[in-house]
Design an enzyme around this catalytic site. Sequence first.
Site, PDB file in Angstrom:
ATOM      1  N   LYS A  14       0.836  -1.216   0.000  1.00 23.86           N
ATOM      2  CA  LYS A  14       0.000   0.000   0.000  1.00 23.86           C
ATOM      3  C   LYS A  14       0.869   1.264   0.000  1.00 23.86           C
ATOM      4  CE  LYS A  14      -2.358  -1.146   3.769  1.00 23.86           C
ATOM      5  NZ  LYS A  14      -1.913  -2.503   4.127  1.00 23.86           N
ATOM      6  N   ARG A 128      11.368  -6.369   5.753  1.00 22.58           N
ATOM      7  CA  ARG A 128      11.208  -4.984   6.199  1.00 22.58           C
ATOM      8  C   ARG A 128      11.643  -4.835   7.657  1.00 22.58           C
ATOM      9  NH1 ARG A 128       5.350  -2.308   5.589  1.00 22.58           N
ATOM     10  NH2 ARG A 128       4.932  -3.343   7.554  1.00 22.58           N
ATOM     11  N   ARG A 134      10.539  -2.029  12.322  1.00 25.71           N
ATOM     12  CA  ARG A 134       9.223  -1.699  12.894  1.00 25.71           C
ATOM     13  C   ARG A 134       8.851  -2.705  13.971  1.00 25.71           C
ATOM     14  NH1 ARG A 134       4.595  -0.363   8.540  1.00 25.71           N
ATOM     15  NH2 ARG A 134       3.406  -1.654   9.993  1.00 25.71           N
ATOM     16  N   ARG A 145      -1.670  -9.806  12.791  1.00 30.10           N
ATOM     17  CA  ARG A 145      -2.165  -8.811  11.834  1.00 30.10           C
ATOM     18  C   ARG A 145      -2.864  -9.480  10.656  1.00 30.10           C
ATOM     19  NH1 ARG A 145       3.364  -6.166  11.050  1.00 30.10           N
ATOM     20  NH2 ARG A 145       2.453  -4.935   9.375  1.00 30.10           N
TER      21      ARG A 145
HETATM   22  P1  ATP Z   1       1.706  -2.079   4.967  1.00 31.79           P
HETATM   23  O1  ATP Z   1       1.826  -0.610   5.129  1.00 31.79           O
HETATM   24  O2  ATP Z   1       3.018  -2.722   4.615  1.00 31.79           O
HETATM   25  O3  ATP Z   1       0.636  -2.512   3.983  1.00 31.79           O
HETATM   26  P2  ATP Z   1       0.257  -2.517   7.451  1.00 31.79           P
HETATM   27  O4  ATP Z   1      -1.041  -2.430   6.755  1.00 31.79           O
HETATM   28  O5  ATP Z   1       0.360  -3.576   8.478  1.00 31.79           O
HETATM   29  O6  ATP Z   1       1.419  -2.730   6.407  1.00 31.79           O
HETATM   30  P3  ATP Z   1       0.077   0.207   8.486  1.00 31.79           P
HETATM   31  O7  ATP Z   1      -0.982   0.565   7.525  1.00 31.79           O
HETATM   32  O8  ATP Z   1       1.264   1.064   8.541  1.00 31.79           O
HETATM   33  O9  ATP Z   1       0.689  -1.230   8.227  1.00 31.79           O
HETATM   34  O10 ATP Z   1      -0.602   0.061   9.947  1.00 31.79           O
HETATM   35  C1  ATP Z   1       0.134  -0.327  11.077  1.00 31.79           C
HETATM   36  C2  ATP Z   1      -0.799  -0.496  12.265  1.00 31.79           C
HETATM   37  O11 ATP Z   1      -1.433   0.765  12.562  1.00 31.79           O
HETATM   38  C3  ATP Z   1      -1.958  -1.477  12.079  1.00 31.79           C
HETATM   39  O12 ATP Z   1      -1.582  -2.808  12.330  1.00 31.79           O
HETATM   40  C4  ATP Z   1      -2.978  -0.932  13.104  1.00 31.79           C
HETATM   41  O13 ATP Z   1      -2.633  -1.310  14.414  1.00 31.79           O
HETATM   42  C5  ATP Z   1      -2.782   0.576  13.008  1.00 31.79           C
HETATM   43  N1  ATP Z   1      -3.704   1.178  12.004  1.00 31.79           N
HETATM   44  C6  ATP Z   1      -3.355   1.792  10.841  1.00 31.79           C
HETATM   45  N2  ATP Z   1      -4.431   2.199  10.163  1.00 31.79           N
HETATM   46  C7  ATP Z   1      -5.510   1.829  10.907  1.00 31.79           C
HETATM   47  C8  ATP Z   1      -6.914   1.932  10.740  1.00 31.79           C
HETATM   48  N3  ATP Z   1      -7.459   2.490   9.633  1.00 31.79           N
HETATM   49  N4  ATP Z   1      -7.716   1.440  11.711  1.00 31.79           N
HETATM   50  C9  ATP Z   1      -7.204   0.875  12.818  1.00 31.79           C
HETATM   51  N5  ATP Z   1      -5.896   0.717  13.029  1.00 31.79           N
HETATM   52  C10 ATP Z   1      -5.039   1.186  12.095  1.00 31.79           C
HETATM   53 MG    MG Z   2       1.885   1.246   5.193  1.00 30.58          MG
END
Ligand code: ATP
Ligand code: MG
Length: 190
Positions: A14, A128, A134, A145
């Site tokens: 993403k 990563r 992280r 997750r």
């Molecule tokens: P990537 O960015 O590689 O796709 P990801 O989806 O796990 O990985 P992030 O989008 O950076 O990572 O989110 C990290 C953490 O932040 C999530 O696991 C969650 O705990 C919190 N988080 C981020 N966005 C939201 C949201 N929209 N609602 C609830 N929690 C969120």
């Molecule tokens: Mg991200």
Amino acid sequence: MKNIIIFGAPGSGKGTYSEEIKSKYGMGHISTGDVLRSEISNGTDLGKTAKGYIDNGQLIPDDLMIDILAKTYDSLGDCNGVIFDGFPRTTAQAEALKTMLKARGDDMGMMIELVVDEATLMARLLNRAKEQGRADDNEETIKKRFAVYHSQTEPLSDWFAKEGIRNVFTWKGSKEQMLSEIFSEIEKQS
Ligand code: ATP
Ligand code: MG
């Protein structure tokens, strides 16, 4: 440009594709994960609350997240469309985003779903972990997750399909190929 929602499992790319789309079309970009990580590194109250959830692989509660999103969106100022990266992750967040944008005379635009097999996702996230360190990129938390993604987020894919804005892109081993398919869909729709 239309607004763009980037949707997919942890590690699906993403953030990576958001950066590419942003630099090609000059759009605004909101990564809720980045917003939360910056609150954590600044030691704010919000950061302290968020850290407990993130380190445990859980989602931040909807009410709090929706509030953060609206504030971040309103602080962006005028832009040529906004990329939503990591939001929405639940049906409540999706409904709230739709309502928030409508109240501002705007709409969700298009949703881009990144589909990547779980072995590839795990390998990317462990890699990563080595590069960025992280706290939530360790095998145990990654598995949590994925479980949260399957139970709370993945069902939203059909919600977007019902809204008529879902566009699915499946990883076939090449970032260049993904990008060119994504760019052509964006240009077809704008
Ligand atoms: P990537 O960015 O590689 O796709 P990801 O989806 O796990 O990985 P992030 O989008 O950076 O990572 O989110 C990290 C953490 O932040 C999530 O696991 C969650 O705990 C919190 N988080 C981020 N966005 C939201 C949201 N929209 N609602 C609830 N929690 C969120
Ligand atoms: Mg991200």
